[in-house]
Design a protein around this motif. Structure first.
Motif, PDB file in Angstrom:
ATOM      1  N   UNK A 162       0.828  -1.198   0.000  1.00 23.30           N
ATOM      2  CA  UNK A 162       0.000   0.000   0.000  1.00 23.30           C
ATOM      3  C   UNK A 162       0.868   1.256   0.000  1.00 23.30           C
ATOM      4  N   UNK A 218       3.883   7.480  13.562  1.00 25.05           N
ATOM      5  CA  UNK A 218       4.884   8.011  12.651  1.00 25.05           C
ATOM      6  C   UNK A 218       5.797   8.910  13.457  1.00 25.05           C
ATOM      7  N   UNK A 243      -4.903  14.509   4.505  1.00 27.98           N
ATOM      8  CA  UNK A 243      -5.467  14.120   5.798  1.00 27.98           C
ATOM      9  C   UNK A 243      -5.413  12.607   6.002  1.00 27.98           C
ATOM     10  N   UNK A 244      -5.798  11.875   4.974  1.00 24.96           N
ATOM     11  CA  UNK A 244      -5.942  10.431   5.140  1.00 24.96           C
ATOM     12  C   UNK A 244      -4.656   9.673   4.835  1.00 24.96           C
ATOM     13  N   UNK A 245      -3.848  10.173   3.909  1.00 28.09           N
ATOM     14  CA  UNK A 245      -2.669   9.414   3.502  1.00 28.09           C
ATOM     15  C   UNK A 245      -1.383   9.999   4.049  1.00 28.09           C
ATOM     16  N   UNK A 246      -1.487  11.106   4.764  1.00 26.65           N
ATOM     17  CA  UNK A 246      -0.283  11.711   5.317  1.00 26.65           C
ATOM     18  C   UNK A 246       0.328  10.806   6.371  1.00 26.65           C
ATOM     19  N   UNK A 247       1.650  10.740   6.374  1.00 23.00           N
ATOM     20  CA  UNK A 247       2.332   9.942   7.388  1.00 23.00           C
ATOM     21  C   UNK A 247       2.589  10.842   8.588  1.00 23.00           C
ATOM     22  N   UNK A 248       1.561  11.063   9.395  1.00 23.65           N
ATOM     23  CA  UNK A 248       1.734  11.939  10.546  1.00 23.65           C
ATOM     24  C   UNK A 248       1.052  11.329  11.753  1.00 23.65           C
ATOM     25  N   UNK A 298       0.608   9.770  15.797  1.00 23.78           N
ATOM     26  CA  UNK A 298       1.138   8.650  16.563  1.00 23.78           C
ATOM     27  C   UNK A 298       1.419   7.489  15.607  1.00 23.78           C
ATOM     28  N   UNK A 308       0.888   4.282  -2.698  1.00 19.18           N
ATOM     29  CA  UNK A 308       0.703   5.704  -2.396  1.00 19.18           C
ATOM     30  C   UNK A 308       1.899   6.509  -2.898  1.00 19.18           C
ATOM     31  N   UNK A 323      -8.129  16.093   1.526  1.00 14.60           N
ATOM     32  CA  UNK A 323      -8.461  14.771   2.074  1.00 14.60           C
ATOM     33  C   UNK A 323      -7.312  13.788   1.877  1.00 14.60           C
TER      34      UNK A 323
END
Lengths: 362, 531, 76
Positions: B464, B521, B512-517, B519, B468, B509
């Motif tokens: 995944x 990360x 928001x959803x795919x960001x590596x941020x 807890x 991305x 979005x």
């Protein structure tokens, strides 16, 4: 600004808010079929708040005491506000939170959590705090509990915390977006399977056996709050063999109870009186009681509550009785379901699905 | 305060609201206060450093201009009475005085930078040398925390001072305005290095609220966050596994994978950070110089360096390369070289010598350790070689008419990417010996099967994640392609509202959803933070 | 002027220096070229173009550059 622009802005804002709301509903964990203890704290708010006894503490309360039996045999209406690895300050703020709704006659606190003086694990924080309704108590609970990597905003908008869960969504995330059925029995987590306790390790030698200052401070706050409110505080230690309960710890709790004039019941010392048998009464090798064990120690606790704390039998109250009738029916239903589920392997290894979380929950 | 922290977003939101609420004449003062607050939060002592640099630069620049002013007054008053020689001598005297002031100030500020950033590097090298010579004893290391962005603001103020000396810009008489120029917070983290003549045009002026400016700025910020959070911070896990893990395990083709990952991360992280910086400034109506011009579309290393970290490149060219290569000793050397080594070689020697200086400086600028210096010099070597090979290229193009053809351009672009990524290996492994050794295994250990046998899934990145990353890379390439004919944001702005809204909200979005941020990360520092 | 054009043409035979007025803006001359030009100019005209004179305005066209050289010659 023209009318059109205003409408456009309002429309966009609506789309954004609604979609983010739905996303959040979808992405937060549902705790319905797996790790159900994450749902316990929130379930309390659906209850009618007229409890005689409130339990606070970690898994040693919600897996070892069963309110259904307290009602059935003693007419005591109780509720467990327990959660996995509930820390002392979390117990305190949950008590504060509970007092916003009702004032019980007695509060029972399980002392194992005294072993933790600092925030421990984010995952447990989430399970304890997420279910709390927003109030000053919750704000303070979050602030007291956050580990270094956590952020307050993640509690305000759980979407931020769970944003990456879209890759792990299960059917239950869709079916239970808005509604979740009850998974506990007044905060009690039922298990009927058996896994005897064998070779329970002795506790490691610790450098320092005294409980931390922070833990003591919050225990003091619990004690004082109960005193101010005229609530009887009872300290208990559940009969779990692990985490190991050191003699040094026991002494400190006994002393604390004596100094503060509190009732303290250590079920580890009452195995004979309660009749707990670790070959049949635990489902995870001595960490927690199964239903049989829980009923044994609850029966003992009921006597303490009746005889020493002076709690009255309320089975005569019609409204309460009717309410409990339903609860007991559900209780009985799950009991039968579980017997069926685990019955086949009653003597063998039960509950593989739970094994992971059972090891972790404190 | 990291650019990717909630705190920064909150800080920004409050600042933007205040910025458009306060009287317009007050806007730049608010920015100054915000910048110092930002810097104070980063380190309570940091504002002191920046204040010292600002104060010295201010005093000396005023002094230099004062000398110039007195000179023109004097020359005017004594127009008739001075002979040409007298005039010349007078001018020369003043020029020397100005030069001395400038030099003192430059050395002072460079000294601060040298001590705090390179002090420990120098001491440990001296210790190493002493030990190598059989000496005993060690010098203790300095316990100084390197102030955030010290290289950036030091270079920026040095550039300003040189510009004042050269008469390119008049000295700023208002201390606080100069203080804002030096400390403007979006740039403090990772540049760009602005020129006073450029930034001052919009930094101090009054900016009435304009929806479009604000939107364009914030859109760019969002795109920056996409690059940074979705791409850079996600791929970083793979790089860490390859370069910091059990070294011998990840040899051969892994080195190649690591190089490619690093190129992707560095690009996404650095350009993303600059997008945030420029976007934040734009949202306030301030124009900050561009720092990148689609660098990975370059057809040669030299072109790459004209398109990557452009403000740093032009700083080095204007303030180091030119002064060194056209100074009198160098011109003399040029004559000498041409006389002794022949016209062709002699002509190029000064250029090579000055660019050697520039690339050493570039290397040191990137970090206080040998791997960066070697990296800088490796760039120099590659550029020199390609310069020397130019006649050969010319002959090649004379015979084959591939120049300008699509396929050949693609080849050139890929070659540049490969070369640049190979050079970055010094940056990647942080140790010169290891870097060389690992690069060697590319040719000695033949394990290219890892590219398809599933080994790539063992690097801490899931299928995944790769999906991305690939999608993110594709989006960056597409945006770059569209950008060739003008601003992508302007193009989107020309679309009907629903399209526009869906595009930007969709991007939001995605972040928001795919960001590596959050807890799970690691709060990841911008790679360029300490530079 | 003739001499200057000779220098420039030597460097880039393919550019029409007599008409082009965007040598810097269009990136026809890079920093290496500029340094080479300055060295040549120093050699043949005996003027020194210092670093501060290296601006786009002075180097965008042969004409501008020639004007700069003359100005520097006058000063001496």
């Amino acid at each position: 600004m023209s009318r059109k622009k205003v409408l456009r802005a309002a429309g966009s804002a609506l789309v954004v808010l609604v979609s983010l709301y739905l996303l959040q509903k979808l992405l937060v964990p549902k705790y319905v079929t797996d790790v159900v203890e994450g749902a316990f704290i929130a379930e309390y708010y659906q209850e009618e708040k007229d409890h005689d006894v409130i339990f606070i503490g970690d898994c040693e309360v919600y897996e070892n005491f069963t309110p259904a039996l307290l009602w059935e045999e003693y007419g005591i209406n109780s509720y467990i506000r327990g959660s996995a690895q509930q820390l002392v300050w979390q117990s305190y703020y949950l008590l504060e939170d509970t007092l916003r709704y009702e004032k019980p006659d007695a509060v029972i606190f399980n002392v194992l959590a005294m072993m933790y003086n600092e925030p421990q694990k984010e995952a447990y924080n989430r399970m304890t705090l997420e279910g709390m309704r927003w109030s000053p108590s919750k704000v303070k609970a979050v602030q007291a509990s956050m580990t270094e990597s956590e952020n307050f905003l993640d509690y305000v908008f759980p979407l931020l915390r769970y944003h990456a869960r879209w890759s792990q969504l299960e059917p239950e995330d869709f079916t239970h977006m808005f509604q979740r059925e009850k998974v506990s029995h007044n905060g009690y987590y039922m298990r009927v399977d058996v896994k005897p306790a064998e070779n329970v390790p002795e506790g490691r030698i610790l450098a320092d056996y005294s409980f931390g200052q922070n833990a003591y401070d919050y225990l003091d706050r619990i004690t004082n709050l109960c005193r101010e409110e005229g609530i009887q505080l009872i300290l208990v230690k559940a009969p779990s063999l692990y985490p190991y309960w050191y003699e040094e710890w026991e002494e400190q709790m006994e002393e604390y109870a004596a100094v503060n004039g509190l009732l303290y019941v250590n079920f580890l010392d009452l195995l004979e009186e309660t009749g707990v048998d670790f070959t049949t009464d635990t489902y995870d090798g001595g960490l927690h009681m199964n239903l049989a064990g829980a009923e044994k120690i609850t029966r003992y606790l009921g006597r303490v509550l009746r005889d020493q704390a002076g709690l009255e039998d309320r089975r005569g109250e019609e409204h309460l009785s009717r309410m409990w009738e339903e609860k007991l029916a559900a209780y009985e239903r799950e009991k039968q379901e579980q017997y069926l589920k685990y019955g086949v392997e009653e003597a063998g290894e039960g509950g593989n699905a739970r094994e992971n979380s059972a090891e972790n929950t404190g | 305060m990291l650019l990717t922290s909630y705190e920064f977003l909150g800080f920004l939101a409050v600042l933007l609201v205040l910025y458009y609420l306060v009287p317009r004449g007050f806007q730049w003062k608010l920015l100054l206060a915000a910048s110092y607050l930002f810097y104070f939060v980063a380190g309570p002592l940091f504002p002191l450093y920046i204040l010292v640099t600002t104060a010295t630069t201010y005093l000396v620049s005023c002094r230099i201009e004062g000398i110039g002013r007195r000179q023109s007054v004097y020359l005017k008053e004594n127009k008739g009475s001075l002979s040409k020689e007298e005039k010349k001598a007078y001018k020369q005297k003043n020029k020397t005085a100005q030069w001395r002031w400038m030099l003192a100030c430059l050395l002072f500020n460079l000294g601060i930078l040298a001590v705090v950033k390179y002090g420990n590097f120098a001491i440990s090298n001296i210790n190493g040398l002493v030990q190598a010579l059989g000496g005993r004893g060690e010098f203790g290391l300095l316990g100084i925390i390197v102030p955030m962005g010290i290289s950036f603001y030091t270079f920026q103020s040095m550039g300003y001072l040189i510009d004042v000396y050269r008469g390119v810009v008049p000295a700023e008489r208002n201390f606080f305005r100069l203080a804002l120029f030096v400390s403007f917070f979006p740039q403090l983290i990772q540049g760009p290095i602005s020129r006073f003549g450029d930034l001052s045009q919009t930094l101090f002026s009054e900016h009435p609220f304009e929806g479009k400016t604000l939107c364009l700025g914030l859109q760019r910020v969002l795109w920056g966050y996409f690059k940074k959070l979705v791409v850079a911070d996600r791929v970083v896990t793979g790089i860490t596994t390859i370069t910091r893990g059990g070294i011998s395990e990840y040899e051969g083709a892994y080195v190649f994978v690591g190089m490619m990952f690093y190129a992707l991360q560095l690009y996404a992280d650095f350009t993303g950070g600059i997008d945030i910086t420029i976007g934040v400034a734009q949202a306030m109506g301030i124009r900050v110089a561009e720092n990148f011009n689609r660098p990975f579309f370059s057809k040669s290393i030299k072109e790459y360096w004209n398109r990557w970290h452009m403000t740093m490149g032009s700083w080095f060219t204007d303030y180091i390369f030119y002064p060194i290569s056209v100074c009198k000793p160098m011109l003399k050397f040029s004559k000498f070289a041409r006389a002794h080594f022949g016209e062709a070689v002699g002509k190029r020697m000064p250029v090579y010598l000055s660019s050697f200086a520039v690339w050493s400086a570039t290397g040191i600028w990137h970090g206080a350790s040998w791997n960066f210096i070697v990296w800088g010099l490796a760039n120099w070597v590659v550029i020199m070689i390609s310069q020397e090979l130019e006649p050969l290229y010319a002959r090649f193009h004379g015979r084959f008419s591939v120049q300008g053809k699509w396929g050949f351009k693609l080849f050139q672009v890929l070659r540049t990417i490969l070369l640049m990524s190979s050079l970055r290996i010094f940056d990647c492994y942080r140790d010169v010996g290891t870097a060389f050794r690992m690069f060697g295994t590319l040719f000695t250990r033949w394990n290219w099967q890892i590219l398809w046998d599933g080994s790539l899934l063992e690097l801490g990145l899931s299928g995944l994640d790769y999906g991305i990353l690939a999608a993110g890379l594709l989006m960056m390439v597409l945006v770059s392609l569209v950008q060739r004919t003008g601003s992508v944001r302007e193009k989107i702005a020309a679309r009907p509202y629903p399209v526009r809204f869906l595009l930007w909200y969709g991007l939001f979005l995605l972040v928001l959803l795919m960001g590596a941020y959050g807890v799970g990360y690691d709060a990841s520092q911008f790679i360029y933070n300490q530079f | 002027m003739e001499e200057l054009l000779e220098i420039l043409n030597d460097l880039h035979p393919d550019v029409d220096f007599e008409t082009c007025d965007s040598l810097i803006d269009d990136k026809i001359l890079d920093s290496f070229d500029i340094v080479t030009i300055i060295a040549e100019v120093n050699d043949r005209f005996d003027v020194t173009i210092s670093a501060e004179k290296i601006t786009p305005e002075n180097f965008n066209s042969a004409e501008a550059l020639y004007a700069l050289i003359q100005e520097l010659e006058d000063e001496d």
